[in-house]
Design a protein around this motif. Structure first.
Motif, PDB file in Angstrom:
ATOM      1  N   SER A 151       1.034  -1.087   0.218  1.00  0.00           N
ATOM      2  CA  SER A 151      -0.068   0.210   0.101  1.00  0.00           C
ATOM      3  C   SER A 151       0.776   1.133   0.081  1.00  0.00           C
ATOM      4  N   ARG A 152       1.864   1.206   0.800  1.00  0.00           N
ATOM      5  CA  ARG A 152       2.837   2.452   0.722  1.00  0.00           C
ATOM      6  C   ARG A 152       3.668   2.678  -0.543  1.00  0.00           C
ATOM      7  N   LEU A 153       4.019   1.309  -1.184  1.00  0.00           N
ATOM      8  CA  LEU A 153       4.607   1.490  -2.419  1.00  0.00           C
ATOM      9  C   LEU A 153       3.667   1.840  -3.638  1.00  0.00           C
ATOM     10  N   GLY A 154       2.476   1.593  -3.406  1.00  0.00           N
ATOM     11  CA  GLY A 154       1.268   1.767  -4.304  1.00  0.00           C
ATOM     12  C   GLY A 154       1.574   0.827  -5.602  1.00  0.00           C
ATOM     13  N   THR A 155       2.075  -0.615  -5.174  1.00  0.00           N
ATOM     14  CA  THR A 155       1.934  -1.560  -6.082  1.00  0.00           C
ATOM     15  C   THR A 155       2.072  -2.909  -5.342  1.00  0.00           C
ATOM     16  N   PRO A 156       1.626  -4.228  -6.142  1.00  0.00           N
ATOM     17  CA  PRO A 156       1.985  -5.312  -5.400  1.00  0.00           C
ATOM     18  C   PRO A 156       3.441  -5.650  -5.872  1.00  0.00           C
ATOM     19  N   LEU A 157       3.777  -6.737  -5.168  1.00  0.00           N
ATOM     20  CA  LEU A 157       5.412  -7.128  -5.210  1.00  0.00           C
ATOM     21  C   LEU A 157       5.402  -8.540  -5.623  1.00  0.00           C
ATOM     22  N   GLY A 210       3.436  -3.270 -15.842  1.00  0.00           N
ATOM     23  CA  GLY A 210       1.982  -4.113 -15.871  1.00  0.00           C
ATOM     24  C   GLY A 210       1.806  -4.639 -14.446  1.00  0.00           C
ATOM     25  N   ASP A 211       0.477  -4.863 -14.224  1.00  0.00           N
ATOM     26  CA  ASP A 211      -0.011  -5.188 -12.801  1.00  0.00           C
ATOM     27  C   ASP A 211       0.312  -6.427 -12.262  1.00  0.00           C
ATOM     28  N   ALA A 213       2.978  -8.384 -10.992  1.00  0.00           N
ATOM     29  CA  ALA A 213       4.191  -8.513 -10.326  1.00  0.00           C
ATOM     30  C   ALA A 213       5.174  -9.689 -10.666  1.00  0.00           C
ATOM     31  N   ASP A 214       4.508 -10.788 -10.664  1.00  0.00           N
ATOM     32  CA  ASP A 214       5.136 -12.280 -10.861  1.00  0.00           C
ATOM     33  C   ASP A 214       5.821 -12.336 -12.325  1.00  0.00           C
ATOM     34  N   ARG A 215       5.319 -11.375 -13.167  1.00  0.00           N
ATOM     35  CA  ARG A 215       5.816 -11.481 -14.379  1.00  0.00           C
ATOM     36  C   ARG A 215       6.802 -10.282 -14.648  1.00  0.00           C
ATOM     37  N   TRP A 216       7.304  -9.556 -13.754  1.00  0.00           N
ATOM     38  CA  TRP A 216       8.229  -8.325 -13.789  1.00  0.00           C
ATOM     39  C   TRP A 216       9.823  -9.102 -14.193  1.00  0.00           C
ATOM     40  N   PRO A 217      10.338  -8.460 -15.226  1.00  0.00           N
ATOM     41  CA  PRO A 217      11.859  -9.119 -15.444  1.00  0.00           C
ATOM     42  C   PRO A 217      12.747  -8.323 -14.484  1.00  0.00           C
ATOM     43  N   VAL A 218      13.756  -9.160 -14.271  1.00  0.00           N
ATOM     44  CA  VAL A 218      14.942  -8.592 -13.458  1.00  0.00           C
ATOM     45  C   VAL A 218      15.799  -7.652 -14.459  1.00  0.00           C
ATOM     46  N   VAL A 219      16.134  -6.612 -13.655  1.00  0.00           N
ATOM     47  CA  VAL A 219      17.365  -5.531 -14.804  1.00  0.00           C
ATOM     48  C   VAL A 219      18.381  -5.092 -13.617  1.00  0.00           C
ATOM     49  N   VAL A 220      19.632  -5.411 -13.993  1.00  0.00           N
ATOM     50  CA  VAL A 220      20.693  -4.971 -13.189  1.00  0.00           C
ATOM     51  C   VAL A 220      21.093  -3.421 -13.811  1.00  0.00           C
ATOM     52  N   ARG A 221      21.078  -2.552 -13.029  1.00  0.00           N
ATOM     53  CA  ARG A 221      21.565  -1.203 -13.077  1.00  0.00           C
ATOM     54  C   ARG A 221      22.989  -1.396 -12.478  1.00  0.00           C
ATOM     55  N   SER A 222      24.029  -1.471 -13.451  1.00  0.00           N
ATOM     56  CA  SER A 222      25.469  -1.466 -13.149  1.00  0.00           C
ATOM     57  C   SER A 222      26.040  -0.416 -12.710  1.00  0.00           C
ATOM     58  N   PHE A 223      26.966  -0.325 -11.775  1.00  0.00           N
ATOM     59  CA  PHE A 223      27.736   0.856 -11.288  1.00  0.00           C
ATOM     60  C   PHE A 223      28.086   2.047 -12.301  1.00  0.00           C
ATOM     61  N   ASP A 224      28.271   1.568 -13.521  1.00  0.00           N
ATOM     62  CA  ASP A 224      28.403   2.555 -14.621  1.00  0.00           C
ATOM     63  C   ASP A 224      27.263   3.082 -15.232  1.00  0.00           C
ATOM     64  N   GLY A 225      26.054   2.552 -14.914  1.00  0.00           N
ATOM     65  CA  GLY A 225      24.632   3.160 -15.373  1.00  0.00           C
ATOM     66  C   GLY A 225      24.151   2.485 -16.508  1.00  0.00           C
ATOM     67  N   GLU A 226      24.793   1.250 -16.811  1.00  0.00           N
ATOM     68  CA  GLU A 226      24.188   0.555 -17.863  1.00  0.00           C
ATOM     69  C   GLU A 226      22.952  -0.302 -17.139  1.00  0.00           C
TER      70      GLU A 226
END
Length: 267
Positions: A151-157, A210-211, A213-226
């Motif tokens: 509720s605080r985040l405004g999204t399911p996890l 999307g609504d 959350a179990d279908r959200w893909p992982v994204v790695v934000r590397s230290f150099d911003g990629e």
């Protein structure tokens, strides 16, 4: 004996890699040894207290640490670290004198190949992660109020992430990959929620599209911003970086045997 991290290193070097035990000088404060090891390895598990052994202790929980003392252990605390168990506390020597001790024993967990799923198998990646890390402790945070967090985040996890937090609690996989206890929103303007991170400043996120959350893909934000995308969920991602030496963000090159370091609680 002056007790420092360097001193502890020297003592551990005497016991590694094959394992063994040492009785330390009687005037040494055993709690000081415990504190130094806890600063390094996180929150310990108590195997023996006031001479009574936890009845659930077996080889998967550090039972090999008690063998050298032949029932004379008074207080033993244990940590998992890679392919080793490390323990300290007090035990009675051959003359019956209670003295500080340090002990190291080999730690066995399933080989990655033994827990690798078939391609067609419906995998419970959280259960696989428990097996890979040799996790035997009870759920650390079973009563998280996810409804309040969401509720605080405004999204399911994602459900696998919630199970990871409930199971492992505060700490880091291999003492390296920190598991956030709720997602950070620092990258929300980029559509990312951060669920973990490393000391190298890589951020492990979801692309919160999307609504479902179990279908959200992982994204790695590397230290150099990629931003590096992966078509999987968080628990699967952690499993893969632990055991796949060819993964771009692998941790397998550092350790053959894996664990979850439970962070020491504040006093």
């Amino acid at each position: 004996m002056e007790l420092t991290q360097a001193t502890v290193n020297e003592l551990l070097d005497q016991l590694s890699p094959g394992g063994g035990s040492l009785y330390l000088p009687s005037d040494l404060d055993p709690q000081a040894v415990t504190d130094l090891l806890a600063d390094r390895y996180g929150l310990p598990r108590t195997l023996v207290l006031d001479g009574f052994t936890d009845p659930t202790v077996d080889d998967s929980k550090g039972g090999a640490l008690l063998v050298p003392f032949e029932g004379r252990a008074v207080k033993i605390r244990a940590w998992a670290y890679g392919d080793q168990w490390v323990g300290t506390g007090t035990a009675r020597d051959a003359e019956g004198v209670e003295r500080p001790v340090l002990v190291v024993a080999r730690r066995e967990v399933p080989k990655p190949s033994a827990v690798a799923p078939d391609e067609d198998e419906d995998v419970d990646w959280l259960e696989r992660l428990i097996r890979i890390t040799g996790w035997t402790q009870p759920a650390q945070r079973p009563d998280v109020h996810w409804a309040e967090v969401e509720s605080r985040l405004g999204t399911p996890l994602p459900s696998d992430y919630k199970r990871m937090v409930e199971t492992f609690g505060v700490g880091a996989f291999d003492g390296y990959l920190d598991l956030n206890q709720e997602p950070w929103t620092d990258l929300r303007e980029d559509g990312l929620l951060i669920w973990a991170g490393t000391e190298h400043e890589d951020l492990y996120c979801w692309r919160a599209d999307g609504d479902d959350a179990d279908r959200w893909p992982v994204v790695v934000r590397s230290f150099d911003g990629e931003d590096v995308p992966f078509d999987c969920q968080a628990a699967e991602f952690v499993c893969r970086i632990l055991v796949d030496p060819d993964h771009r963000f692998t941790m397998a090159r550092y350790f053959d045997t894996h664990w979850f370091m439970t962070y020491r609680r504040s006093a």
